[in-house]
Motif scaffolding. Structure first.
Motif, mmCIF file in Angstrom:
data_model
loop_
_atom_site.group_PDB
_atom_site.id
_atom_site.type_symbol
_atom_site.label_atom_id
_atom_site.label_comp_id
_atom_site.label_asym_id
_atom_site.label_seq_id
_atom_site.Cartn_x
_atom_site.Cartn_y
_atom_site.Cartn_z
ATOM 1 N N SER A 143 14.383 31.223 54.419
ATOM 2 C CA SER A 143 14.036 30.201 53.429
ATOM 3 C C SER A 143 15.148 29.899 52.431
ATOM 4 C CB SER A 143 12.773 30.631 52.656
ATOM 5 O OG SER A 143 12.995 31.849 51.955
ATOM 6 N N ARG A 144 16.246 30.656 52.485
ATOM 7 C CA ARG A 144 17.314 30.384 51.531
ATOM 8 C C ARG A 144 17.913 29.002 51.801
ATOM 9 N NH1 ARG A 144 20.429 34.939 54.448
ATOM 10 N NH2 ARG A 144 21.600 33.802 56.033
ATOM 11 N N LYS A 145 18.439 28.374 50.762
ATOM 12 C CA LYS A 145 18.974 27.018 50.879
ATOM 13 C C LYS A 145 20.314 26.996 51.602
ATOM 14 C CE LYS A 145 16.631 25.213 46.766
ATOM 15 N NZ LYS A 145 16.805 24.581 45.434
ATOM 16 N N THR A 146 21.114 28.041 51.411
ATOM 17 C CA THR A 146 22.446 28.085 52.010
ATOM 18 C C THR A 146 22.427 28.921 53.277
ATOM 19 O OG1 THR A 146 23.467 27.900 49.823
ATOM 20 C CG2 THR A 146 24.865 28.677 51.619
ATOM 21 N N ALA A 147 22.817 28.310 54.394
ATOM 22 C CA ALA A 147 22.935 28.999 55.688
ATOM 23 C C ALA A 147 21.709 29.834 56.023
ATOM 24 C CB ALA A 147 24.189 29.871 55.706
ATOM 25 N N PRO A 148 20.527 29.225 56.105
ATOM 26 C CA PRO A 148 19.326 30.000 56.432
ATOM 27 C C PRO A 148 19.376 30.547 57.849
ATOM 28 C CG PRO A 148 18.864 27.649 56.554
ATOM 29 C CD PRO A 148 20.246 27.780 55.966
ATOM 30 N N LEU A 149 18.655 31.646 58.051
ATOM 31 C CA LEU A 149 18.537 32.239 59.377
ATOM 32 C C LEU A 149 17.731 31.299 60.268
ATOM 33 C CD1 LEU A 149 18.675 34.612 61.434
ATOM 34 C CD2 LEU A 149 16.598 35.495 60.352
ATOM 35 N N ALA A 150 18.342 30.819 61.340
ATOM 36 C CA ALA A 150 17.672 29.930 62.287
ATOM 37 C C ALA A 150 18.511 29.873 63.546
ATOM 38 C CB ALA A 150 17.493 28.530 61.698
ATOM 39 N N CYS A 151 17.868 29.579 64.654
ATOM 40 C CA CYS A 151 18.615 29.416 65.897
ATOM 41 C C CYS A 151 19.423 28.130 65.814
ATOM 42 C CB CYS A 151 17.655 29.364 67.083
ATOM 43 S SG CYS A 151 18.491 29.230 68.684
ATOM 44 N N PRO A 152 20.757 28.207 65.888
ATOM 45 C CA PRO A 152 21.575 27.004 65.778
ATOM 46 C C PRO A 152 21.308 26.044 66.935
ATOM 47 C CG PRO A 152 22.909 29.006 65.556
ATOM 48 C CD PRO A 152 21.565 29.423 66.064
ATOM 49 N N PRO A 153 21.346 24.749 66.696
ATOM 50 C CA PRO A 153 21.180 23.794 67.785
ATOM 51 C C PRO A 153 22.199 24.049 68.896
ATOM 52 C CG PRO A 153 21.085 22.670 65.669
ATOM 53 C CD PRO A 153 21.509 24.077 65.389
ATOM 54 N N GLY A 154 21.724 24.125 70.114
ATOM 55 C CA GLY A 154 22.612 24.349 71.250
ATOM 56 C C GLY A 154 22.861 25.801 71.581
ATOM 57 N N ALA A 155 22.427 26.727 70.710
ATOM 58 C CA ALA A 155 22.610 28.159 70.996
ATOM 59 C C ALA A 155 21.595 28.615 72.039
ATOM 60 C CB ALA A 155 22.462 28.983 69.720
ATOM 61 N N ILE A 156 21.907 29.704 72.715
ATOM 62 C CA ILE A 156 21.017 30.271 73.726
ATOM 63 C C ILE A 156 20.063 31.240 73.041
ATOM 64 C CG2 ILE A 156 20.901 31.660 75.823
ATOM 65 C CD1 ILE A 156 23.720 30.597 76.508
ATOM 66 N N ASP A 157 18.778 30.923 73.104
ATOM 67 C CA ASP A 157 17.734 31.688 72.415
ATOM 68 C C ASP A 157 17.170 32.738 73.373
ATOM 69 O OD1 ASP A 157 15.702 32.578 70.824
ATOM 70 O OD2 ASP A 157 14.735 30.634 70.572
ATOM 71 N N ILE A 158 17.215 34.010 72.957
ATOM 72 C CA ILE A 158 16.760 35.097 73.821
ATOM 73 C C ILE A 158 15.725 35.950 73.085
ATOM 74 C CG2 ILE A 158 17.448 37.222 75.012
ATOM 75 C CD1 ILE A 158 20.121 35.896 75.581
ATOM 76 N N ALA A 165 22.585 37.920 49.478
ATOM 77 C CA ALA A 165 23.047 37.044 50.560
ATOM 78 C C ALA A 165 22.587 35.606 50.367
ATOM 79 C CB ALA A 165 22.552 37.572 51.908
ATOM 80 N N ALA A 166 21.557 35.396 49.550
ATOM 81 C CA ALA A 166 21.057 34.046 49.300
ATOM 82 C C ALA A 166 21.888 33.293 48.266
ATOM 83 C CB ALA A 166 19.599 34.102 48.842
ATOM 84 N N VAL A 167 22.788 33.995 47.582
ATOM 85 C CA VAL A 167 23.613 33.357 46.545
ATOM 86 C C VAL A 167 24.754 32.602 47.229
ATOM 87 C CG1 VAL A 167 25.070 33.742 44.523
ATOM 88 C CG2 VAL A 167 23.024 35.165 44.894
ATOM 89 N N PRO A 168 24.846 31.266 47.066
ATOM 90 C CA PRO A 168 25.875 30.485 47.766
ATOM 91 C C PRO A 168 27.287 30.992 47.533
ATOM 92 C CG PRO A 168 24.252 29.024 46.785
ATOM 93 C CD PRO A 168 23.941 30.403 46.283
ATOM 94 N N GLU A 169 27.572 31.428 46.316
ATOM 95 C CA GLU A 169 28.928 31.878 46.008
ATOM 96 C C GLU A 169 29.283 33.179 46.721
ATOM 97 O OE1 GLU A 169 27.636 29.118 42.797
ATOM 98 O OE2 GLU A 169 26.714 30.850 43.802
ATOM 99 N N VAL A 170 28.289 34.015 46.960
ATOM 100 C CA VAL A 170 28.536 35.242 47.727
ATOM 101 C C VAL A 170 28.899 34.884 49.160
ATOM 102 C CG1 VAL A 170 27.478 37.336 48.665
ATOM 103 C CG2 VAL A 170 27.053 36.688 46.278
ATOM 104 N N ARG A 171 28.156 33.955 49.739
ATOM 105 C CA ARG A 171 28.450 33.536 51.106
ATOM 106 C C ARG A 171 29.817 32.835 51.172
ATOM 107 N NH1 ARG A 171 23.909 34.776 53.661
ATOM 108 N NH2 ARG A 171 24.839 34.144 55.644
ATOM 109 N N ALA A 172 30.143 32.098 50.125
ATOM 110 C CA ALA A 172 31.410 31.352 50.119
ATOM 111 C C ALA A 172 32.615 32.284 50.110
ATOM 112 C CB ALA A 172 31.455 30.414 48.910
ATOM 113 N N ILE A 173 32.543 33.392 49.341
ATOM 114 C CA ILE A 173 33.717 34.265 49.276
ATOM 115 C C ILE A 173 33.933 35.010 50.592
ATOM 116 C CG2 ILE A 173 33.541 34.575 46.775
ATOM 117 C CD1 ILE A 173 32.561 37.467 47.384
#
Length: 221
Positions: free
Chosen positions: A183-198, A105-113
């Motif tokens: 910690s991955r460079k592409t689309a890391p797991l994080a609460c997106p700005p403006g999302a509701i954190d529960i 999942a950390a491979v950018p090309e995998v996420r891109a496809i």
């Protein structure tokens, strides 16, 4: 008058944070298509492992990706990925897949496809008469549907998440997967700005569902 617009509910979070159970119950309550994008990455991981294509062998991996032909089959209210017309079985929940899925999942090309395929689930929802879709994963509110009608981020104490996996009779390297996914460079797991954190650590599943449902319901009335 035309049909009402589809609503999109994005639910992100780490392993055993409650995403899947919450998403399924919201799908049932509001007639939404349930889309588990984690299962997509698991299916790809299993398929590439089956083909002996390690995540670290970039040349072989990039050569294999174009042959992963995706399609979707509806199972109840859930969208199930097919690769080459074939669904995955319980093997995608195996310890072997658990140990490797974050690396693929950390491979950018995998996420891109997977980007267009995931966004294309809105068409699946339309074709089958759903009111919208609820999509769960790790980058839904940040990358796949940053303009979703609702964006939620579920999290819980790691020890509690380990207990939840054990109660399911499953093992998962939760701390290591969190580290890799965050910690991955592409689309890391994080609460997106403006999302509701529960924080679901001390909430029952029913309490989490009611909290989210109370926010979604007015949009559908």
């Amino acid at each position: 008058m035309g049909s009402p617009p589809l609503i999109i509910v994005a639910i992100d979070g780490g392993a055993a944070s409650g995403k899947s159970s919450t998403s399924r119950l919201l799908a049932e309550r509001f007639n939404l298509l349930h889309v588990d994008t984690g299962s997509f990455y698991r299916h790809i991981t299993w398929e590439l492992l089956r083909r002996n294509v390690p995540s670290g062998e970039r040349t072989a991996l990039l050569a294999a990706l174009p042959s992963l032909n995706f399609s979707t089959r509806l199972e109840g209210r859930s969208a199930r990925m097919l690769i080459g017309g074939q669904p995955a079985g319980d093997e995608i929940r195996s310890q072997q897949v658990n140990e490797h899925v974050s690396h693929y999942a950390a491979v950018p090309e995998v996420r891109a496809i997977l980007l267009d395929y995931q966004r294309g689930q809105t068409e699946v929802a339309k074709q089958h008469g759903f009111r919208g879709l609820v999509m769960e994963g790790r980058d839904i509110g940040s990358v796949i549907f940053p303009d979703a009608d609702f964006r939620f981020f579920l999290h819980a104490d790691p020890a509690e998440r380990v207990k939840r996996r054990a109660a399911e009779g499953r093992q998962d390297s939760i701390a290591e997967r969190d580290r890799l996914d965050s910690s991955r460079k592409t689309a890391p797991l994080a609460c997106p700005p403006g999302a509701i954190d529960i924080d679901s650590t001390f909430l029952t599943l029913e309490q989490v569902v009611e909290k989210l449902a109370g926010l979604i319901a007015p949009k559908l009335t």
